[in-house]
Structure formats: structure tokens, C-alpha cells
Design a protein around this motif. Structure first.
Motif, PDB file in Angstrom:
ATOM      1  N   LEU A 148      -1.933 -36.016  52.151  1.00 26.58           N
ATOM      2  CA  LEU A 148      -1.239 -37.297  52.325  1.00 26.58           C
ATOM      3  C   LEU A 148      -1.922 -38.162  53.380  1.00 26.58           C
ATOM      4  N   LEU A 149      -2.335 -37.548  54.493  1.00 23.09           N
ATOM      5  CA  LEU A 149      -3.032 -38.297  55.536  1.00 23.09           C
ATOM      6  C   LEU A 149      -4.356 -38.848  55.026  1.00 23.09           C
ATOM      7  N   ASP A 150      -5.073 -38.026  54.282  1.00 19.66           N
ATOM      8  CA  ASP A 150      -6.361 -38.475  53.748  1.00 19.66           C
ATOM      9  C   ASP A 150      -6.178 -39.588  52.722  1.00 19.66           C
ATOM     10  N   LEU A 151      -5.123 -39.494  51.896  1.00 16.31           N
ATOM     11  CA  LEU A 151      -4.855 -40.545  50.921  1.00 16.31           C
ATOM     12  C   LEU A 151      -4.467 -41.856  51.613  1.00 16.31           C
ATOM     13  N   LEU A 152      -3.790 -41.729  52.754  1.00 17.17           N
ATOM     14  CA  LEU A 152      -3.330 -42.917  53.467  1.00 17.17           C
ATOM     15  C   LEU A 152      -4.436 -43.565  54.276  1.00 17.17           C
ATOM     16  N   TRP A 153      -5.193 -42.745  55.024  1.00 16.75           N
ATOM     17  CA  TRP A 153      -6.195 -43.280  55.949  1.00 16.75           C
ATOM     18  C   TRP A 153      -7.631 -43.138  55.447  1.00 16.75           C
ATOM     19  N   GLY A 154      -7.847 -42.245  54.491  1.00 18.25           N
ATOM     20  CA  GLY A 154      -9.197 -42.078  53.953  1.00 18.25           C
ATOM     21  C   GLY A 154     -10.150 -41.343  54.875  1.00 18.25           C
ATOM     22  N   ASN A 155      -9.643 -40.672  55.901  1.00 18.44           N
ATOM     23  CA  ASN A 155     -10.485 -39.919  56.829  1.00 18.44           C
ATOM     24  C   ASN A 155     -10.383 -38.438  56.495  1.00 18.44           C
ATOM     25  N   GLY A 156     -11.428 -37.871  55.878  1.00 17.15           N
ATOM     26  CA  GLY A 156     -11.382 -36.484  55.451  1.00 17.15           C
ATOM     27  C   GLY A 156     -12.065 -35.512  56.386  1.00 17.15           C
ATOM     28  N   ALA A 157     -12.368 -35.937  57.622  1.00 19.00           N
ATOM     29  CA  ALA A 157     -13.067 -35.053  58.555  1.00 19.00           C
ATOM     30  C   ALA A 157     -12.172 -33.889  58.976  1.00 19.00           C
ATOM     31  N   VAL A 158     -12.734 -32.679  58.950  1.00 18.82           N
ATOM     32  CA  VAL A 158     -12.008 -31.487  59.381  1.00 18.82           C
ATOM     33  C   VAL A 158     -12.984 -30.577  60.107  1.00 18.82           C
ATOM     34  N   SER A 159     -12.538 -29.994  61.208  1.00 18.64           N
ATOM     35  CA  SER A 159     -13.418 -29.127  61.990  1.00 18.64           C
ATOM     36  C   SER A 159     -13.696 -27.824  61.245  1.00 18.64           C
ATOM     37  N   TYR A 160     -14.735 -27.125  61.693  1.00 17.05           N
ATOM     38  CA  TYR A 160     -15.084 -25.840  61.093  1.00 17.05           C
ATOM     39  C   TYR A 160     -13.929 -24.847  61.239  1.00 17.05           C
ATOM     40  N   VAL A 161     -13.364 -24.745  62.444  1.00 14.42           N
ATOM     41  CA  VAL A 161     -12.251 -23.829  62.683  1.00 14.42           C
ATOM     42  C   VAL A 161     -11.023 -24.263  61.889  1.00 14.42           C
ATOM     43  N   GLY A 162     -10.770 -25.575  61.846  1.00 18.45           N
ATOM     44  CA  GLY A 162      -9.631 -26.068  61.090  1.00 18.45           C
ATOM     45  C   GLY A 162      -9.756 -25.790  59.607  1.00 18.45           C
ATOM     46  N   CYS A 163     -10.978 -25.883  59.093  1.00 23.63           N
ATOM     47  CA  CYS A 163     -11.217 -25.608  57.680  1.00 23.63           C
ATOM     48  C   CYS A 163     -10.971 -24.133  57.370  1.00 23.63           C
ATOM     49  N   LEU A 164     -11.474 -23.242  58.225  1.00 19.36           N
ATOM     50  CA  LEU A 164     -11.259 -21.810  58.007  1.00 19.36           C
ATOM     51  C   LEU A 164      -9.779 -21.453  58.153  1.00 19.36           C
ATOM     52  N   ALA A 165      -9.076 -22.108  59.099  1.00 17.33           N
ATOM     53  CA  ALA A 165      -7.651 -21.839  59.280  1.00 17.33           C
ATOM     54  C   ALA A 165      -6.868 -22.259  58.036  1.00 17.33           C
ATOM     55  N   GLN A 166      -7.200 -23.431  57.493  1.00 21.12           N
ATOM     56  CA  GLN A 166      -6.529 -23.871  56.271  1.00 21.12           C
ATOM     57  C   GLN A 166      -6.808 -22.919  55.118  1.00 21.12           C
ATOM     58  N   THR A 167      -8.058 -22.475  55.006  1.00 17.87           N
ATOM     59  CA  THR A 167      -8.416 -21.518  53.957  1.00 17.87           C
ATOM     60  C   THR A 167      -7.627 -20.228  54.111  1.00 17.87           C
ATOM     61  N   TYR A 168      -7.514 -19.747  55.354  1.00 21.52           N
ATOM     62  CA  TYR A 168      -6.798 -18.496  55.618  1.00 21.52           C
ATOM     63  C   TYR A 168      -5.344 -18.590  55.166  1.00 21.52           C
ATOM     64  N   PHE A 169      -4.641 -19.625  55.597  1.00 22.94           N
ATOM     65  CA  PHE A 169      -3.219 -19.731  55.276  1.00 22.94           C
ATOM     66  C   PHE A 169      -3.003 -20.068  53.802  1.00 22.94           C
ATOM     67  N   PHE A 170      -3.908 -20.845  53.210  1.00 24.72           N
ATOM     68  CA  PHE A 170      -3.802 -21.148  51.787  1.00 24.72           C
ATOM     69  C   PHE A 170      -3.880 -19.872  50.958  1.00 24.72           C
ATOM     70  N   VAL A 171      -4.866 -19.030  51.259  1.00 23.13           N
ATOM     71  CA  VAL A 171      -5.018 -17.772  50.523  1.00 23.13           C
ATOM     72  C   VAL A 171      -3.858 -16.830  50.824  1.00 23.13           C
ATOM     73  N   ALA A 172      -3.476 -16.715  52.101  1.00 24.65           N
ATOM     74  CA  ALA A 172      -2.415 -15.782  52.488  1.00 24.65           C
ATOM     75  C   ALA A 172      -1.091 -16.132  51.829  1.00 24.65           C
ATOM     76  N   PHE A 173      -0.682 -17.395  51.889  1.00 20.64           N
ATOM     77  CA  PHE A 173       0.603 -17.786  51.303  1.00 20.64           C
ATOM     78  C   PHE A 173       0.561 -17.736  49.777  1.00 20.64           C
ATOM     79  N   GLY A 174      -0.593 -18.072  49.193  1.00 26.19           N
ATOM     80  CA  GLY A 174      -0.707 -17.985  47.740  1.00 26.19           C
ATOM     81  C   GLY A 174      -0.562 -16.563  47.239  1.00 26.19           C
ATOM     82  N   ILE A 175      -1.188 -15.613  47.934  1.00 20.35           N
ATOM     83  CA  ILE A 175      -1.095 -14.203  47.522  1.00 20.35           C
ATOM     84  C   ILE A 175       0.297 -13.650  47.814  1.00 20.35           C
ATOM     85  N   THR A 176       0.924 -14.090  48.915  1.00 21.28           N
ATOM     86  CA  THR A 176       2.304 -13.667  49.182  1.00 21.28           C
ATOM     87  C   THR A 176       3.217 -14.104  48.050  1.00 21.28           C
TER      88      THR A 176
END
Length: 314
Positions: A83-111
Motif C-alpha cells: 500500500l505504501l509503495d502504491l501510494l508513494w512509489g518508493n520501493g526501497a527496502v534494506s537488505y535486512v528488511g528484505c530478509l525479515a519480510q521473506t522470513y515472516f512471509f514464509v513462516a506465516f504461509g507455512i503455518t
């Protein structure tokens, strides 16, 4: 292509739907509406499952309550950022932030996947072994199934994110998606991804397909037991608890298998964006409806809650 060590990588750029500005204007209210309904519907389900005396100790509603919590967390991992990216168009994400999002996305999806399997087991015991249901699906066993689902999914996610940290990435940091996706991160890597892909096809496929096969097996036994019931009304009542669940299972697993059970080299970002909208935003929104709101016990709990709100003296 220039190679960059993971530890010194400044971050990534999520392209999302930036190549289609007219689509972004349409998607923002759509995503916002789906996310709002996801929060409201699943929060209501958790509230009813935790507060209503008739639902609080029932194994099915313990599982539904946790499924609703996972659905909110799963959707919240990707949709607010989108939603933030659609609103502001800023898609920058840090390396740690990207891995954290990947971690929780996979974890919650498998749960979510494991909880769907637990719910199928609950339905199997209820239909095929009704006299032993209370003994088999006691509160402690139900909580054990829930705890096991959470623990195994986080261990699975930790394995895959840990393997991502050993990769070196090329100078190109653009991810053609609206969240950090494992397959797309593998495509940005300059170092060998053979181990990552091997683990995805072996352990990853087992974790995804294992619960799916278990669900199918459970419903084969359920269907066999239902067809043996002498009463047509009994058959309809038994199947009424299964149809919606099977539809949600087909949607959830069908989209995940279509996106992830394939080599990274054949992954299509355009195809992936469309399909992932279904299980990151649409499925969590629909789950309260397909699992709960058509259920008479949940409808009764909702009526009792509304009666308390309108009771004199409150």
C-alpha cells in the motif's frame, strides 16, 4: 555483472506495479479494502473464539482462532508495504528488511498450511470417529498441534533465509514484485544457488506438499464415511463442514504450487504478482467467511455477543 557481498549490500528496490501507473491507482483502494476486511473479519473470529463460552474450548475453534491470527500476520507481512509503495512509489527496502519480510512471509504461509492440515484432521476425527472425538482432540492435543505448526514453520523459514544469507548478489537490486520473494532473490544472486534450489525442491516441496497430501487423504476417508451414512440429512450436515474448507485449500495450495514448485530460472514475475495477490490478500480476507460465518455455531456466538452489547444496563 558486478558482484556484491551480502553483508555490504545497501538494499533492494521493489518495483511492484510501478511499470503500470494506471493499475496502481486501481490497486490501492482494492488492496486497502481487502486488507481492512481481513483485519475486521479475522479479528472478529479471534474475539468470538476466545470469549464465547461455547467456542472457547472446542478444538475446531481453537484452530480457527489461530488460523485467523496467522491470516492477519501473513497479510500484514506484504500488504501494508505494498500500500505504501502504491501510494508513494518508493520501493526501497534494506537488505535486512528484505530478509525479515521473506522470513515472516514464509513462516506465516507455512503455518497456514499446517493449520489447514490440523483442521482436516479435526474434521476427519469428528466425522469418522465421533464417539472418540473428545478423547482424540482434547484441548492439550489441540494446543500441541498448534504449537507444532508454529514451531515447524519457523524452523523451515529459518533454514531458507539462512541459506539466502550465504549468497552474493549482483549490482542489480531491482525485484519485480511488491514484496521480497525467495525465487526472485535467487535470480539476483551472482553466486551458485544450487543448494538453495535443491532444498526448495526437497525439503520445501515436502513441507508444502506433505500437509496437502494429508488433507486429501483425510477427505478421502471423510467422503467414504459420509457416503455410508443412512440419512441424507446426515450426509448433507457432514459435508457442509467440508466444502468450504476444500475450496479454500484448493485456492491456497493451487496458487502456492503454481508459483513456487518450479525452478527459479522458469519463474515469471508477472505471473507471480497476479497469483500471489490471491493468497496474500484475497484468501486471508475470505477465510472468516468460508470457515466461520456460514457456521451456525459461530453465527450463534455472534448473536450472543450482539445481545450482550444491546442488553439493558450496558
Amino acid at each position: 555483472m558486478e558482484q556484491t557481498n551480502a553483508s555490504s549490500l545497501p538494499g533492494f528496490i521493489l518495483l511492484g506495479f510501478s511499470s503500470q501507473p494506471e493499475l496502481r491507482r486501481l490497486l490501492f483502494p482494492l488492496f486497502l479494502t481487502m486488507y481492512t476486511l481481513t483485519l475486521l473479519g479475522n479479528s472478529l473470529m479471534v474475539l468470538l473464539a476466545r470469549t464465547d463460552p461455547r467456542l472457547r474450548c472446542a478444538p475446531m475453534y481453537i484452530l480457527l482462532g489461530h488460523l485467523s491470527i496467522v491470516d492477519v500476520a501473513f497479510s500484514s507481512t506484504t500488504v501494508p508495504r505494498a500500500l505504501l509503495d502504491l501510494l508513494w512509489g518508493n520501493g526501497a527496502v534494506s537488505y535486512v528488511g528484505c530478509l525479515a519480510q521473506t522470513y515472516f512471509f514464509v513462516a506465516f504461509g507455512i503455518t497456514d498450511s499446517f493449520l489447514l492440515a490440523c483442521m482436516a484432521f479435526d474434521r476427519y476425527v469428528d466425522v469418522c470417529h465421533p464417539l472418540r472425538y473428545a478423547a482424540i482432540m482434547g484441548p492439550w492435543r489441540c494446543l500441541g498441534l498448534v504449537a507444532g505448526s508454529w514451531a515447524m514453520s519457523h524452523l523451515h523459514s529459518l533454514l531458507h533465509v539462512g541459506l539466502l544469507t550465504r549468497l552474493s548478489f549482483c549490482s542489480s537490486r531491482e525485484i519485480p514484485h511488491y514484496f521480497c520473494d525467495v525465487q526472485l532473490l535467487l535470480r539476483l544472486a551472482c553466486s551458485s544457488t544450487h543448494v538453495n534450489e535443491l532444498v526448495i525442491f526437497t525439503e520445501g516441496s515436502l513441507v508444502i506438499m506433505g500437509p496437502f497430501i494429508f488433507i486429501l487423504g483425510s477427505y478421502i476417508f471423510i467422503l467414504t464415511a459420509v457416503l455410508q451414512l443412512p440419512s441424507a440429512q446426515g450426509r448433507r450436515k457432514a459435508m457442509s463442514t467440508c466444502g468450504s474448507h476444500l475450496a479454500a485449500v484448493a485456492l491456497f495450495y493451487g496458487t502456492i504450487i503454481a508459483v513456487y514448485i518450479r525452478p527459479a530460472s522458469s519463474y515469471s514475475a508477472e505471473h507471480g504478482r497476479v497469483v500471489t495477490v490471491l493468497y496474500t490478500a484475497l484468501t486471508p480476507m475470505l477465510n472468516p467467511l468460508i470457515y466461520s460465518l456460514r457456521n451456525q455455531e459461530v453465527a450463534g456466538a455472534l448473536r450472543r455477543a450482539l445481545d450482550k452489547l444491546h442488553a439493558p444496563g450496558r
